[in-house]
Write a protein that holds these residues in place. Sequence first.
Motif, PDB file in Angstrom:
ATOM      1  N   LEU A 166       0.829  -1.207   0.000  1.00  0.00           N
ATOM      2  CA  LEU A 166       0.000   0.000   0.000  1.00  0.00           C
ATOM      3  C   LEU A 166       0.865   1.259   0.000  1.00  0.00           C
ATOM      4  CD1 LEU A 166      -2.536  -0.948   2.825  1.00  0.00           C
ATOM      5  CD2 LEU A 166      -2.797  -1.305   0.350  1.00  0.00           C
ATOM      6  N   LEU A 167       0.442   2.228  -0.790  1.00  0.00           N
ATOM      7  CA  LEU A 167       0.944   3.592  -0.660  1.00  0.00           C
ATOM      8  C   LEU A 167      -0.271   4.406  -0.233  1.00  0.00           C
ATOM      9  CD1 LEU A 167       3.227   5.619  -0.968  1.00  0.00           C
ATOM     10  CD2 LEU A 167       2.603   5.904  -3.369  1.00  0.00           C
ATOM     11  N   ILE A 168      -0.230   4.903   0.994  1.00  0.00           N
ATOM     12  CA  ILE A 168      -1.408   5.544   1.591  1.00  0.00           C
ATOM     13  C   ILE A 168      -1.329   7.056   1.388  1.00  0.00           C
ATOM     14  CG2 ILE A 168      -2.639   5.977   3.761  1.00  0.00           C
ATOM     15  CD1 ILE A 168      -1.438   3.255   4.748  1.00  0.00           C
ATOM     16  N   VAL A 169      -2.379   7.621   0.818  1.00  0.00           N
ATOM     17  CA  VAL A 169      -2.447   9.071   0.638  1.00  0.00           C
ATOM     18  C   VAL A 169      -3.403   9.643   1.680  1.00  0.00           C
ATOM     19  CG1 VAL A 169      -2.956  10.962  -0.964  1.00  0.00           C
ATOM     20  CG2 VAL A 169      -2.035   8.788  -1.834  1.00  0.00           C
ATOM     21  N   ALA A 170      -2.946  10.677   2.361  1.00  0.00           N
ATOM     22  CA  ALA A 170      -3.743  11.293   3.423  1.00  0.00           C
ATOM     23  C   ALA A 170      -3.803  12.802   3.211  1.00  0.00           C
ATOM     24  CB  ALA A 170      -3.114  10.987   4.787  1.00  0.00           C
ATOM     25  N   ARG A 171      -4.849  13.421   3.753  1.00  0.00           N
ATOM     26  CA  ARG A 171      -4.989  14.882   3.678  1.00  0.00           C
ATOM     27  C   ARG A 171      -3.978  15.555   4.598  1.00  0.00           C
ATOM     28  NH1 ARG A 171     -10.663  13.858   3.774  1.00  0.00           N
ATOM     29  NH2 ARG A 171     -11.557  14.488   1.786  1.00  0.00           N
ATOM     30  N   ALA A 225      -3.614  -4.845  10.830  1.00  0.00           N
ATOM     31  CA  ALA A 225      -4.508  -5.912  11.295  1.00  0.00           C
ATOM     32  C   ALA A 225      -4.717  -6.960  10.216  1.00  0.00           C
ATOM     33  CB  ALA A 225      -5.855  -5.324  11.715  1.00  0.00           C
ATOM     34  N   ARG A 226      -4.657  -6.545   8.962  1.00  0.00           N
ATOM     35  CA  ARG A 226      -4.869  -7.478   7.854  1.00  0.00           C
ATOM     36  C   ARG A 226      -3.568  -7.982   7.244  1.00  0.00           C
ATOM     37  NH1 ARG A 226     -10.291  -6.566   5.029  1.00  0.00           N
ATOM     38  NH2 ARG A 226     -11.574  -5.950   6.781  1.00  0.00           N
ATOM     39  N   GLY A 227      -2.459  -7.596   7.819  1.00  0.00           N
ATOM     40  CA  GLY A 227      -1.172  -8.074   7.316  1.00  0.00           C
ATOM     41  C   GLY A 227      -0.825  -7.540   5.943  1.00  0.00           C
ATOM     42  N   LEU A 228      -1.363  -6.359   5.605  1.00  0.00           N
ATOM     43  CA  LEU A 228      -1.058  -5.777   4.292  1.00  0.00           C
ATOM     44  C   LEU A 228       0.228  -4.957   4.392  1.00  0.00           C
ATOM     45  CD1 LEU A 228      -4.628  -4.518   3.309  1.00  0.00           C
ATOM     46  CD2 LEU A 228      -3.445  -6.527   2.411  1.00  0.00           C
ATOM     47  N   PRO A 229       1.198  -5.191   3.528  1.00  0.00           N
ATOM     48  CA  PRO A 229       2.430  -4.402   3.589  1.00  0.00           C
ATOM     49  C   PRO A 229       2.161  -2.934   3.228  1.00  0.00           C
ATOM     50  CG  PRO A 229       2.513  -5.965   1.758  1.00  0.00           C
ATOM     51  CD  PRO A 229       1.222  -6.202   2.468  1.00  0.00           C
ATOM     52  N   VAL A 230       2.846  -2.043   3.936  1.00  0.00           N
ATOM     53  CA  VAL A 230       2.706  -0.600   3.678  1.00  0.00           C
ATOM     54  C   VAL A 230       4.061  -0.053   3.233  1.00  0.00           C
ATOM     55  CG1 VAL A 230       2.194   1.656   4.691  1.00  0.00           C
ATOM     56  CG2 VAL A 230       0.858  -0.350   5.380  1.00  0.00           C
ATOM     57  N   ALA A 231       4.095   0.473   2.010  1.00  0.00           N
ATOM     58  CA  ALA A 231       5.346   1.058   1.516  1.00  0.00           C
ATOM     59  C   ALA A 231       5.572   2.426   2.143  1.00  0.00           C
ATOM     60  CB  ALA A 231       5.304   1.171  -0.007  1.00  0.00           C
ATOM     61  N   GLY A 232       4.494   3.174   2.385  1.00  0.00           N
ATOM     62  CA  GLY A 232       4.658   4.495   2.982  1.00  0.00           C
ATOM     63  C   GLY A 232       3.392   5.316   2.889  1.00  0.00           C
ATOM     64  N   VAL A 233       3.508   6.554   3.357  1.00  0.00           N
ATOM     65  CA  VAL A 233       2.384   7.496   3.395  1.00  0.00           C
ATOM     66  C   VAL A 233       2.803   8.784   2.697  1.00  0.00           C
ATOM     67  CG1 VAL A 233       0.870   8.866   4.916  1.00  0.00           C
ATOM     68  CG2 VAL A 233       1.577   6.550   5.616  1.00  0.00           C
ATOM     69  N   ILE A 234       1.902   9.338   1.903  1.00  0.00           N
ATOM     70  CA  ILE A 234       2.124  10.653   1.272  1.00  0.00           C
ATOM     71  C   ILE A 234       1.007  11.584   1.754  1.00  0.00           C
ATOM     72  CG2 ILE A 234       2.324  11.941  -0.894  1.00  0.00           C
ATOM     73  CD1 ILE A 234       4.343   9.834  -1.128  1.00  0.00           C
ATOM     74  N   LEU A 235       1.358  12.793   2.132  1.00  0.00           N
ATOM     75  CA  LEU A 235       0.361  13.779   2.561  1.00  0.00           C
ATOM     76  C   LEU A 235       0.139  14.780   1.442  1.00  0.00           C
ATOM     77  CD1 LEU A 235       1.818  14.479   6.125  1.00  0.00           C
ATOM     78  CD2 LEU A 235      -0.136  13.020   5.547  1.00  0.00           C
ATOM     79  N   SER A 236      -1.113  14.965   1.047  1.00  0.00           N
ATOM     80  CA  SER A 236      -1.407  15.998   0.051  1.00  0.00           C
ATOM     81  C   SER A 236      -2.148  17.135   0.749  1.00  0.00           C
ATOM     82  CB  SER A 236      -2.240  15.440  -1.105  1.00  0.00           C
ATOM     83  OG  SER A 236      -2.286  16.423  -2.128  1.00  0.00           O
ATOM     84  N   GLU A 266       5.294  14.992   0.714  1.00  0.00           N
ATOM     85  CA  GLU A 266       4.133  15.875   0.898  1.00  0.00           C
ATOM     86  C   GLU A 266       3.934  16.648  -0.392  1.00  0.00           C
ATOM     87  OE1 GLU A 266       3.869  18.072   4.553  1.00  0.00           O
ATOM     88  OE2 GLU A 266       5.228  16.673   5.581  1.00  0.00           O
ATOM     89  N   ILE A 267       2.660  16.779  -0.773  1.00  0.00           N
ATOM     90  CA  ILE A 267       2.338  17.540  -1.986  1.00  0.00           C
ATOM     91  C   ILE A 267       1.802  18.890  -1.536  1.00  0.00           C
ATOM     92  CG2 ILE A 267       1.108  17.522  -4.184  1.00  0.00           C
ATOM     93  CD1 ILE A 267       2.698  14.942  -3.808  1.00  0.00           C
ATOM     94  N   PRO A 268       2.544  19.961  -1.763  1.00  0.00           N
ATOM     95  CA  PRO A 268       2.062  21.284  -1.355  1.00  0.00           C
ATOM     96  C   PRO A 268       0.906  21.729  -2.256  1.00  0.00           C
ATOM     97  CG  PRO A 268       4.110  21.475  -2.589  1.00  0.00           C
ATOM     98  CD  PRO A 268       3.849  20.015  -2.441  1.00  0.00           C
ATOM     99  N   PRO A 269       0.176  22.788  -1.869  1.00  0.00           N
ATOM    100  CA  PRO A 269      -0.917  23.266  -2.726  1.00  0.00           C
ATOM    101  C   PRO A 269      -0.378  23.653  -4.106  1.00  0.00           C
ATOM    102  CG  PRO A 269      -1.002  24.331  -0.575  1.00  0.00           C
ATOM    103  CD  PRO A 269       0.294  23.569  -0.638  1.00  0.00           C
ATOM    104  N   PHE A 270      -1.076  23.209  -5.149  1.00  0.00           N
ATOM    105  CA  PHE A 270      -0.700  23.630  -6.510  1.00  0.00           C
ATOM    106  C   PHE A 270      -1.909  24.280  -7.168  1.00  0.00           C
ATOM    107  CE2 PHE A 270      -1.534  18.982  -6.742  1.00  0.00           C
ATOM    108  CZ  PHE A 270      -2.655  18.981  -7.557  1.00  0.00           C
TER     109      PHE A 270
END
Length: 238
Positions: free
Chosen positions: A146-151, A169-180, A208-212
Amino acid sequence: MTPRSHPPTPPGWFVTGTDTGVGKTVVACALAEELRARHIDVGVMKPIETGVGGQGPLDAMALAEAAGADDALERICPVQLALPAAPSAAAAAEGSEITLPRIRAAFDALRARHECMIVEGAGGLLVPIRERDSMADLARELGLPLLIVARGRLGTINHTLLTLEVAAARGLPVAGVILSHGPIPLSSADAANLSVLRGLLGDKLLGEIPPFDPGEGAPAGAIALDRLLASGTRVETR
Ligand SMILES: Nc1ncnc2c1ncn2[C@@H]1O[C@H](COP(=O)(O)OP(=O)(O)OP(=O)(O)O)[C@@H](O)[C@H]1O
Ligand SMILES: [Mg+2]
């Protein structure tokens, strides 16, 4: 194609979000463009798109353009539904049912053509697809981390940690988190909130994705691509 050194390219990522409208397509397109710039042949998929109107599946089309993928749109987006609702509800409204093997077949065909795959989910991990199947089950079926995108806004700490908890909890691998951050500059409260989230995420935070401005996309280099490529398919434990 330019030869590259190790580590090998991971098989791809399942881009999920903490909610609908958080920036999954923005991040998936930015990632596809960054991979292309490194001469990595990337395939894309938006397996289930709801709210599809006369213009076609807009997320799938944006992904295909970013990746420069010439695959059939019916493979990139095998399930296209008109109602802008959760996939199970949108399918029921048309008297149809979404099955994972059908999506898996389209994914396998694309995976065979490309070095790695970027797959954008719909909504977040627990959004229902059919009966008891959710987006988390689809991510597992496709075998991608998973690559998780969050606000970047208030509320995101809870949503992000909940998503990480469900993945663990589901044993899903997480590559990382990106904040937009979204289109509006962060308030001081948002900024204070984000600094807490950054601390909680530690090295899971991959950008992190800054406002564009409208019509633009994420700035080049916003995603820590080297760290993402190195993340492989490790399984996070909490
Ligand atoms: N950092 C940002 N700056 C400006 N606009 C942004 C930013 N991040 C996202 N947006 C805008 O917010 C909207 C929602 O983003 P996006 O479509 O990527 O979300 P999504 O999670 O893919 O939504 P969906 O659940 O519908 O697939 C889009 O109009 C996008 O351009
Ligand atoms: Mg999207």
